[in-house]
Design a protein around this motif. Structure first.
Motif, mmCIF file in Angstrom:
data_model
loop_
_atom_site.group_PDB
_atom_site.id
_atom_site.type_symbol
_atom_site.label_atom_id
_atom_site.label_comp_id
_atom_site.label_asym_id
_atom_site.label_seq_id
_atom_site.Cartn_x
_atom_site.Cartn_y
_atom_site.Cartn_z
ATOM 1 N N ASN A 168 0.832 -1.209 0.000
ATOM 2 C CA ASN A 168 0.000 0.000 0.000
ATOM 3 C C ASN A 168 0.863 1.255 0.000
ATOM 4 O O ASN A 168 0.584 2.210 -0.725
ATOM 5 C CB ASN A 168 -0.931 0.028 1.216
ATOM 6 N N ASP A 169 1.908 1.250 0.836
ATOM 7 C CA ASP A 169 2.812 2.406 0.901
ATOM 8 C C ASP A 169 3.529 2.605 -0.434
ATOM 9 O O ASP A 169 3.642 3.727 -0.926
ATOM 10 C CB ASP A 169 3.841 2.216 2.016
ATOM 11 N N ILE A 170 4.020 1.513 -1.012
ATOM 12 C CA ILE A 170 4.766 1.596 -2.276
ATOM 13 C C ILE A 170 3.840 2.041 -3.412
ATOM 14 O O ILE A 170 4.214 2.903 -4.221
ATOM 15 C CB ILE A 170 5.451 0.247 -2.604
ATOM 16 N N ARG A 171 2.625 1.484 -3.476
ATOM 17 C CA ARG A 171 1.668 1.906 -4.511
ATOM 18 C C ARG A 171 1.371 3.408 -4.409
ATOM 19 O O ARG A 171 1.349 4.112 -5.418
ATOM 20 C CB ARG A 171 0.364 1.118 -4.400
ATOM 21 N N ALA A 172 1.163 3.887 -3.188
ATOM 22 C CA ALA A 172 0.883 5.320 -2.999
ATOM 23 C C ALA A 172 2.078 6.169 -3.437
ATOM 24 O O ALA A 172 1.911 7.192 -4.108
ATOM 25 C CB ALA A 172 0.537 5.595 -1.531
ATOM 26 N N LEU A 173 3.274 5.737 -3.080
ATOM 27 C CA LEU A 173 4.487 6.470 -3.454
ATOM 28 C C LEU A 173 4.672 6.464 -4.972
ATOM 29 O O LEU A 173 4.920 7.514 -5.578
ATOM 30 C CB LEU A 173 5.701 5.847 -2.759
ATOM 31 N N TYR A 174 4.531 5.306 -5.593
ATOM 32 C CA TYR A 174 4.682 5.208 -7.048
ATOM 33 C C TYR A 174 3.629 6.042 -7.769
ATOM 34 O O TYR A 174 3.907 6.608 -8.824
ATOM 35 C CB TYR A 174 4.607 3.756 -7.484
ATOM 36 N N SER A 175 2.447 6.135 -7.206
ATOM 37 C CA SER A 175 1.390 6.941 -7.807
ATOM 38 C C SER A 175 1.788 8.419 -7.853
ATOM 39 O O SER A 175 1.572 9.100 -8.856
ATOM 40 C CB SER A 175 0.098 6.764 -7.014
ATOM 41 N N ILE A 176 2.385 8.897 -6.782
ATOM 42 C CA ILE A 176 2.837 10.293 -6.733
ATOM 43 C C ILE A 176 3.878 10.568 -7.809
ATOM 44 O O ILE A 176 3.859 11.598 -8.471
ATOM 45 C CB ILE A 176 3.433 10.629 -5.338
ATOM 46 N N TYR A 177 4.793 9.616 -7.993
ATOM 47 C CA TYR A 177 5.926 9.808 -8.887
ATOM 48 C C TYR A 177 5.704 9.264 -10.291
ATOM 49 O O TYR A 177 6.587 9.360 -11.144
ATOM 50 C CB TYR A 177 7.188 9.191 -8.274
ATOM 51 N N GLY A 178 4.527 8.662 -10.558
ATOM 52 C CA GLY A 178 4.248 8.126 -11.884
ATOM 53 C C GLY A 178 5.097 6.924 -12.236
ATOM 54 O O GLY A 178 5.413 6.694 -13.406
ATOM 55 N N ILE A 179 5.464 6.138 -11.225
ATOM 56 C CA ILE A 179 6.293 4.948 -11.449
ATOM 57 C C ILE A 179 5.359 3.745 -11.572
ATOM 58 O O ILE A 179 4.448 3.566 -10.774
ATOM 59 C CB ILE A 179 7.273 4.735 -10.262
ATOM 60 N N THR A 180 5.603 2.922 -12.575
ATOM 61 C CA THR A 180 4.818 1.709 -12.771
ATOM 62 C C THR A 180 5.392 0.612 -11.886
ATOM 63 O O THR A 180 6.584 0.330 -11.934
ATOM 64 C CB THR A 180 4.855 1.258 -14.245
ATOM 65 N N GLN A 181 4.525 -0.003 -11.070
ATOM 66 C CA GLN A 181 4.965 -1.080 -10.175
ATOM 67 C C GLN A 181 5.077 -2.366 -10.975
ATOM 68 O O GLN A 181 4.196 -2.737 -11.709
ATOM 69 C CB GLN A 181 3.980 -1.242 -9.008
ATOM 70 N N LYS A 182 6.219 -3.045 -10.781
ATOM 71 C CA LYS A 182 6.461 -4.296 -11.512
ATOM 72 C C LYS A 182 6.175 -5.482 -10.652
ATOM 73 O O LYS A 182 6.252 -5.512 -9.508
ATOM 74 C CB LYS A 182 7.913 -4.329 -11.973
#
Length: 182
Positions: A168-182
């Motif tokens: 959840n923390d990583i998804r929220a962080l990646y959302s802010i930065y526009g990073i696609t989670q692998k």
């Protein structure tokens, strides 16, 4: 009325996390964030471990490098022996982050205390949870409603054992930065 009371109770227990007043906080180059951690403190290695964990959990999308002084850092860590009232605005706070711009350059200061308001020492488990939580704020994250997330706004010994930097923390962080989670 109940929501107001619960909000007050969470602030009283957790303390205050000072976040960017302008909304979303986002580093321009998250793969090159200079961090200054005082070298002469018994919590130094725990703080280094906290940054290492964020770097590992983000799979290197966020990279922290050691700065030689607070003047050359993007994030400056300050350990406080007593309460954080003068830094965080609340005697109940165990940590807080202040994100700001100086001369157009982004900076963050993380304050970490070692003691509860009545002077009792916090356990290393609690301090470690607070450290990782405040790094999350420095990266731009806000509070979570899931008590297992590291961004949950409250901790105690029982909760801190279960809190972790999770998906959840990583998804929220990646959302802010526009990073696609692998």
């Amino acid at each position: 009325m109940r929501k107001i009371f619960l909000s007050f109770l969470i602030l009283l227990i957790c303390g205050v996390c000072l976040c960017s007043a302008s909304g979303v906080w986002k580093w321009e180059n998250p793969r090159n964030i200079a961090v200054y951690i005082p070298q002469n403190d018994d919590k130094t290695n725990l703080m280094k471990k906290s940054f290492d964990e964020w770097q590992k959990k983000t799979k290197g999308n966020f990279v922290f490098r050691a700065a030689k002084s607070p003047d050359t850092s993007d994030i400056n860590v300050i350990f406080i022996e007593k309460d954080l009232t003068n830094y965080c605005g609340s005697p109940e706070a165990m940590g807080c982050s202040q994100n700001y711009r100086s001369n157009g350059v982004m900076h963050s200061t993380i304050y970490i205390t070692k003691r509860r308001p009545k002077g009792l020492l916090l356990s290393n488990t609690q301090v470690y949870a607070v450290m990782r939580h405040e790094i999350g704020h420095s990266l731009g994250l806000v509070h979570s409603k899931n008590f297992n997330d590291i961004m949950f706004p409250m901790t105690n010994l029982g909760i801190s054992i279960r809190q972790d930097i999770d998906d959840n923390d990583i998804r929220a962080l990646y959302s802010i930065y526009g990073i696609t989670q692998k």
